[in-house]
Each structure stands twice: as C-alpha cells, then as structure tokens.
Design an enzyme around this catalytic site. Structure first.
Site, PDB file in Angstrom:
ATOM      1  N   ASP A  20       0.850  -1.182   0.000  1.00  0.00           N
ATOM      2  CA  ASP A  20       0.000   0.000   0.000  1.00  0.00           C
ATOM      3  C   ASP A  20       0.890   1.238   0.000  1.00  0.00           C
ATOM      4  OD1 ASP A  20      -1.952   1.902   0.384  1.00  0.00           O
ATOM      5  OD2 ASP A  20      -2.217   1.456   2.526  1.00  0.00           O
ATOM      6  N   ASN A  22      -0.507   4.604  -0.057  1.00  0.00           N
ATOM      7  CA  ASN A  22      -1.144   5.840   0.418  1.00  0.00           C
ATOM      8  C   ASN A  22      -1.925   5.674   1.719  1.00  0.00           C
ATOM      9  OD1 ASN A  22      -3.181   4.290  -0.555  1.00  0.00           O
ATOM     10  ND2 ASN A  22      -4.107   5.859  -1.856  1.00  0.00           N
ATOM     11  N   ASP A  24      -4.333   3.716   2.725  1.00  0.00           N
ATOM     12  CA  ASP A  24      -5.751   3.345   2.831  1.00  0.00           C
ATOM     13  C   ASP A  24      -5.940   1.854   3.123  1.00  0.00           C
ATOM     14  OD1 ASP A  24      -5.120   2.193   0.429  1.00  0.00           O
ATOM     15  OD2 ASP A  24      -6.686   3.179  -0.735  1.00  0.00           O
ATOM     16  N   ASP A  28      -1.550  -1.142  -3.962  1.00  0.00           N
ATOM     17  CA  ASP A  28      -1.851  -0.387  -5.173  1.00  0.00           C
ATOM     18  C   ASP A  28      -0.667  -0.400  -6.148  1.00  0.00           C
ATOM     19  OD1 ASP A  28      -0.079   1.571  -3.988  1.00  0.00           O
ATOM     20  OD2 ASP A  28      -1.780   2.151  -2.720  1.00  0.00           O
ATOM     21  N   ASP A  97      -4.243 -10.348 -15.849  1.00  0.00           N
ATOM     22  CA  ASP A  97      -5.204 -11.418 -15.651  1.00  0.00           C
ATOM     23  C   ASP A  97      -6.365 -11.139 -16.595  1.00  0.00           C
ATOM     24  OD1 ASP A  97      -6.670 -13.543 -14.355  1.00  0.00           O
ATOM     25  OD2 ASP A  97      -5.469 -13.128 -12.574  1.00  0.00           O
ATOM     26  N   ASP A 199      -8.198 -16.619 -16.915  1.00  0.00           N
ATOM     27  CA  ASP A 199      -9.023 -17.142 -15.826  1.00  0.00           C
ATOM     28  C   ASP A 199     -10.014 -18.210 -16.318  1.00  0.00           C
ATOM     29  OD1 ASP A 199      -9.696 -16.564 -12.960  1.00  0.00           O
ATOM     30  OD2 ASP A 199     -11.675 -16.152 -13.803  1.00  0.00           O
ATOM     31  N   GLU A 252      -5.686 -20.857 -16.832  1.00  0.00           N
ATOM     32  CA  GLU A 252      -6.082 -21.554 -15.608  1.00  0.00           C
ATOM     33  C   GLU A 252      -7.081 -22.605 -16.039  1.00  0.00           C
ATOM     34  OE1 GLU A 252      -8.230 -20.885 -11.294  1.00  0.00           O
ATOM     35  OE2 GLU A 252      -9.033 -20.008 -13.107  1.00  0.00           O
ATOM     36  N   HIS A 318      -3.278 -17.322  -5.405  1.00  0.00           N
ATOM     37  CA  HIS A 318      -4.177 -16.571  -4.519  1.00  0.00           C
ATOM     38  C   HIS A 318      -5.423 -17.348  -4.122  1.00  0.00           C
ATOM     39  CE1 HIS A 318      -5.733 -16.300  -8.507  1.00  0.00           C
ATOM     40  NE2 HIS A 318      -6.865 -15.817  -8.055  1.00  0.00           N
ATOM     41  N   ASP A 319      -5.640 -18.528  -4.695  1.00  0.00           N
ATOM     42  CA  ASP A 319      -6.823 -19.330  -4.360  1.00  0.00           C
ATOM     43  C   ASP A 319      -6.496 -20.488  -3.422  1.00  0.00           C
ATOM     44  OD1 ASP A 319      -8.454 -17.871  -6.104  1.00  0.00           O
ATOM     45  OD2 ASP A 319      -7.951 -19.181  -7.798  1.00  0.00           O
TER      46      ASP A 319
HETATM   47  C1  GLC Z   1     -10.335 -18.227 -10.849  1.00  0.00           C
HETATM   48  C2  GLC Z   1      -9.633 -17.243  -9.972  1.00  0.00           C
HETATM   49  C3  GLC Z   1     -10.426 -17.079  -8.715  1.00  0.00           C
HETATM   50  C4  GLC Z   1     -11.796 -16.563  -9.067  1.00  0.00           C
HETATM   51  C5  GLC Z   1     -12.470 -17.435 -10.098  1.00  0.00           C
HETATM   52  C6  GLC Z   1     -13.637 -16.740 -10.713  1.00  0.00           C
HETATM   53  O1  GLC Z   1     -10.395 -19.491 -10.288  1.00  0.00           O
HETATM   54  O2  GLC Z   1      -8.327 -17.649  -9.734  1.00  0.00           O
HETATM   55  O3  GLC Z   1      -9.803 -16.238  -7.791  1.00  0.00           O
HETATM   56  O4  GLC Z   1     -12.595 -16.506  -7.918  1.00  0.00           O
HETATM   57  O5  GLC Z   1     -11.618 -17.765 -11.155  1.00  0.00           O
HETATM   58  O6  GLC Z   1     -13.198 -15.687 -11.529  1.00  0.00           O
HETATM   59 CA    CA Z   2      -3.546   2.097  -1.311  1.00  0.00          CA
END
Ligand code: GLC
Ligand code: CA
Length: 543
Positions: A20, A22, A24, A28, A97, A199, A252, A318-319
């Site tokens: 971050d 700024n 908040d 970013d 993405d 995705d 993915e 991230h999942d």
């Molecule tokens: C993919 C992404 C996930 C998202 C899903 C729907 O699996 O990695 O984070 O929730 O698609 O877009």
């Molecule tokens: Ca920020």
C-alpha cells in the site's frame, strides 16, 4: 529461438495485498512500483498481476465492470503505464489477468442485457425458468455453491453464473463476445503488456444447457469443461491476436487432462496450470484435514513433466492455501522445507510461478475469525456448515481450509507496523507470524527461504541444463524425490527429502559422484553421502 517465458520466472502479485502506498490499507500500483527493485534483485523477470481493472469487488477483481479502466483503489491508467515503463527499465515485463468467462453484474453490458430488446441480451445466458419461470432453467450448481442461476425480476428471466451471482457468464456462442475480447487484448498488448493469465479458460463454452449428472460439486460440468468450441475459440484468439505479438499466455485450467492440456498448448495458449499437484493433499472425505501425500505429490509432478513438453510449474496462488504448511513443515523445519520446495519449483522443466510471499515462506492464518473473512468462498462454506447445524468450532476449522484469505494476507516486508505493508488499517489482517517471517529479516539471515530463492533463481539463470534440459524421473521410495535434467551433454541430478526424518539412500545414489551446485544444508559435499537429512535438497552436476 527461446522465448522470454522459457528463460525467465514469473512472480504473481495479488495487488490488493502487496504494498500500500497511500495508507488506505489497500495495496496499489504505486506500491508495486516501489517494490520493483526488490523483485529485480530477487531475480524474477515477469510479473503476473491478479486483476486490476474496475471492479465492485464481489470477488476482488475477478468481477470486472470495465475492462478499459483501472480500479481507482489501485490507481489510474497513468500509474499503470508508469508501472509498465518502470518495470521495463529493470528488464521486467507485466502480464495481466484476463477474466472473460464472466463479467461483473455491474458491467454496462450486463445492465443493458436485462432488457430483452437490447443487443447485449445475447452477451449472457438469459433463459426462462422451469415451472412457470419459478425454478432455475437447469440443475447446475455454481463453483462457489448454490444454484448457478439467478432470477431477475426486471428481466423476467434467469441468468447463468458459474461463480457468484455478481459474476454473470458471457455467452461465447455470440461472435460479438469474441470481438469484444479481442479489443481488450489488443488494447493492453499495444500498451506493452507481455501477455495474459486466462481465468477459468477451459470452461468458457457451454455446449448445452441440459441438466448435469448428479455429483457433489459443480453439477453441469460435463456440459462446459473443455469443449471442442472452447479450443476453436482459443485458436481464433491465437490466430487473430496472440500470434502477432511477442507475448505469453497461460490458462487456468482446473480439471484439465493430458489430452486437452496438449491441445490448449498447441496454437491456443503457451502454458496451462493443472491443479493435480497442489491438490495432491486433498482427502476423499471432505471434512478431513488435508494431508501431504508424498506418493501422490510425486506421481502428479512426474506425470505432468512426462506428458507435457513445457509446464507452468506452480505450488501456490491466490486461491490456494500456502504451500509450506501443505508440503513442508513450518513449525519444525521452516527453512529446510521451504528451501526444499524452492529447489523443486525451480528445477522442473517449464516456467516456474512464484506467488508473492512464497519466497519468504508465508503461512496460512492461524486465528482468523469468520467475522474477519473477506473471501466469498470462506464465508459461503462457513454459513453453509452452520446452517447444517455443525458446531461452531468444526465449521470454523473446515471453513478455514477453504478460505482463500489464507493466501491473501498482506505481504510481510519487515517487523514494523503492519509488516511494512501499510501505515493504515490493512483490508485483511496481517498474519501473526510476521515478526519471524518477513523479507527484511530473511535478507539479513545467514540462511533463509528468501536466500534460497535468490540463489536458486541465479543458478537457474546461469545454467542452461536447468532451464532447457529434458526431465528424466527416477524410481525411488516415496520419502524422497530424485530426477535428472539433461541438455547438450550436461547432466544435473536433483534430489530432495520430502520428510522431516533422515532418509537412507540406496546404493546407486551413494556411489554417485559429482559437484554440488546447490545444497540447502551448508558445508558437507555430496561425495560421501549415505543419508538425506530432514528436507535436505541438492542439485548435483554429474560429470
Ligand atoms: C479463478 C480465480 C479465482 C476466481 C475465479 C472466478 O479461479 O483464480 O480467484 O474466484 O476464477 O473468476
Ligand atoms: Ca492504497
């Protein structure tokens, strides 16, 4: 000619939680710019950013309301252009993405599509329901649970969403959708973006809307998982757009098999993510805690190495829950098991993907309360279990496995307030272990996961055998993993203990002679080895 992504390593950034700038509490673009030197020094050359487009954040960016603007929480288009050029100065390229299975329900197309006479009506799957429009058009369930259909009174119809109701699926039968997506691709490629992570790209084409077979999860899957036209669409994108740029694409593709993976990576995309390895710790009974299954872990790694010429190698995103607690031992052997995983990740054939924080051994939350969850999946599972009258404790335990907030906790830069992520209140709490696990500390430690990554990344860059070599598996006990890489007469042997015990080595390995290129235990060469110490990992140059 080698392509850039075959030579370099990708680092995934989840922008909301990276840095971050700024105060908040939300990461970013300026934050990312301020960390480019860190990334250059680490030795990564490609950054994949989870979505940064305008989004109402029902699924934190995976619900896009405008593909041509940047989420104001992250910055402006100018900031993004500056990020591209600042990265370029450091030899770093940016991958975006691409979320085009669905849009946000706040996207102008979707809003317009509620009107039956709008040209956007056919951008989505609007259908009349069954039983006088009272029940959904079919029995499909969403990936996140519940029906895959939502009724809208104003439209007097139901629309399909494979994810949350805020993520209506685009109808790829409509050639207009393809045209729109090509516009998006060119817009960013022309700005100098190096490509896209696509995705849920193997589910975009719904071949029919017939009822699905009964199963526990995602009913309807057989009607849309990697259908023939899905391949055709990707091939068209390749012909029309991708093949005209120096870019990389990675799909993915959950649930992908070898055959489809080979097709997806032949004049469609460059690489695909499979989740067999990451999910090798799952159990048949869903309520049981996942557990490292060495045999399965190894088997999936080997199988994909064998079946595909070039893999997207990845243990985290991230999942997913963090890899260290899944496949290593953060309590007793954080450094040893973390550097062992780094050794595997960076010595397979393919492009390695490092997820932010993986390079310092970040872990899952220990005590995040459901009230603090931000992720739809975690929240949904928790409320479902409570509705089923499971005790609070059990519901919390199970929901915490599935809660994707685990991998989204703020990046741990140092031991100061909020781990250096933000001077404000972070949107998700910082993980409690940040005094032990942070970048600054690991940069100053003699031995650390961070240093292992740095060393291994350098070694990989300097060693063509590790980058381009073929992969040759060996058969061993499941307690350890061993394989060769072979290239133009050069031979490397990688061996790693997958356990926290000492492992005795068989004769053929004991007799091996070579030079140690990397070891996560300092000192002692390989020459007289009889055992592997806990999570010991070595790369050996065989003469
Ligand atoms: C993919 C992404 C996930 C998202 C899903 C729907 O699996 O990695 O984070 O929730 O698609 O877009
Ligand atoms: Ca920020």
């Amino acid at each position: 000619m080698r392509r850039f992504f075959e030579e370099e390593v990708v680092y995934q950034i989840y922008p909301r939680s990276f840095q971050d700038s700024n105060g908040d509490g939300i990461g970013d673009l300026n934050g990312i710019i301020s960390r480019l030197d860190y990334l250059r020094e680490l030795g990564v050359k490609i950054l994949w950013l989870s979505p940064i487009y305008a989004s109402p954040n029902a699924d934190y960016g995976y619900d896009i309301s405008d593909y041509f603007s940047i989420n104001p929480e992250f910055g402006t288009m100018d900031d993004f252009e500056r990020l591209i050029s600042e990265a370029k100065k450091r030899g770093i390229r940016i991958v975006m993405d691409l979320v085009v299975n669905h849009t946000s329900n706040k996207h102008q197309w979707f809003i317009a599509s509620k009107n039956e006479n709008s040209p956007y009506r056919s951008y989505y799957y609007w259908r009349k329901g069954r039983k006088d429009n009272k029940l959904p058009p079919n029995n499909w369930t969403s990936n996140f649970g519940g029906s895959a259909w939502t009724y809208v009174e104003e439209a007097d119809a139901w629309y399909l969403h494979l994810f949350t109701p805020e993520q209506p699926d685009l109808d790829w039968h409509n050639p207009k959708v393809l045209e729109e997506v090509e516009k998006i691709l060119r817009f960013y490629l022309d700005k100098g973006v190096y490509g896209f992570r696509c995705d849920v790209i193997n589910q975009i084409y719904k071949e029919s809307l017939a009822d699905g077979k009964r199963r526990v999860r995602t009913i309807g899957l057989e009607h849309y998982l990697q259908k023939e036209n899905n391949h055709q669409i990707l091939h068209t994108l390749y012909e029309d757009v991708f093949s005209h740029y120096d870019c990389m694409t990675v799909g993915e593709t959950g649930g992908v098999d070898f055959k489809n993976a080979r097709r997806f990576t032949n004049e469609e995309l460059d690489m695909v993510f499979q989740f067999d390895t990451i999910n090798s710790d799952s159990r048949k009974i869903p309520l049981l805690a996942p557990k490292m299954q060495k045999k399965r872990f190894k088997r999936t790694l080997f199988a994909w190495q064998k079946e595909l010429d070039w893999n997207a190698v990845c243990f985290e995103n991230h999942d997913q829950r963090r890899s260290l607690p899944r496949f290593g031992n953060p309590k007793k052997y954080p450094y040893e098991s973390g550097s062992m995983l780094a050794t595997l990740l960076l010595t397979m054939r393919g492009t390695p993907f490092i997820y932010q924080g993986e390079e310092i051994g970040m872990t899952n939350y220990k005590n995040l309360k459901p009230e603090e969850y931000k992720d739809v999946v975690g929240l949904y599972i928790y409320s479902l279990l409570r509705k089923m009258h499971l005790p609070r404790k059990t519901s919390e335990r199970v929901a915490s496995y599935f809660n994707r907030d685990n991998a989204r906790s703020p990046m741990q830069w140092n031991g100061e307030i909020n781990a250096g992520f933000s001077t404000g209140v972070p949107w998700l709490p910082v993980n409690g272990d940040y005094q032990e696990v942070n970048v600054l500390k690991e940069q100053n430690d003699e031995e650390s996961i961070y240093k292992a990554y740095k060393t291994l990344l350098k070694l990989r860059r300097e060693d063509d055998v590790l980058r381009y070599g073929t992969f040759e598996e060996t058969r061993t006990k499941s307690s350890f993993i061993a394989y060769y890489r072979l290239y133009e007469g050069g031979l490397r042997f990688v061996i790693a203990n997958l356990t926290g015990h000492r492992v005795k080595l068989p004769q053929w390995i004991k007799r091996m002679r070579g030079e140690v290129l990397y070891s996560n235990y300092c000192g002692a060469g390989f020459l007289f080895k009889k055992v592997l110490r806990p999570y010991e990992a070595l790369i050996i140059k065989i003469r």
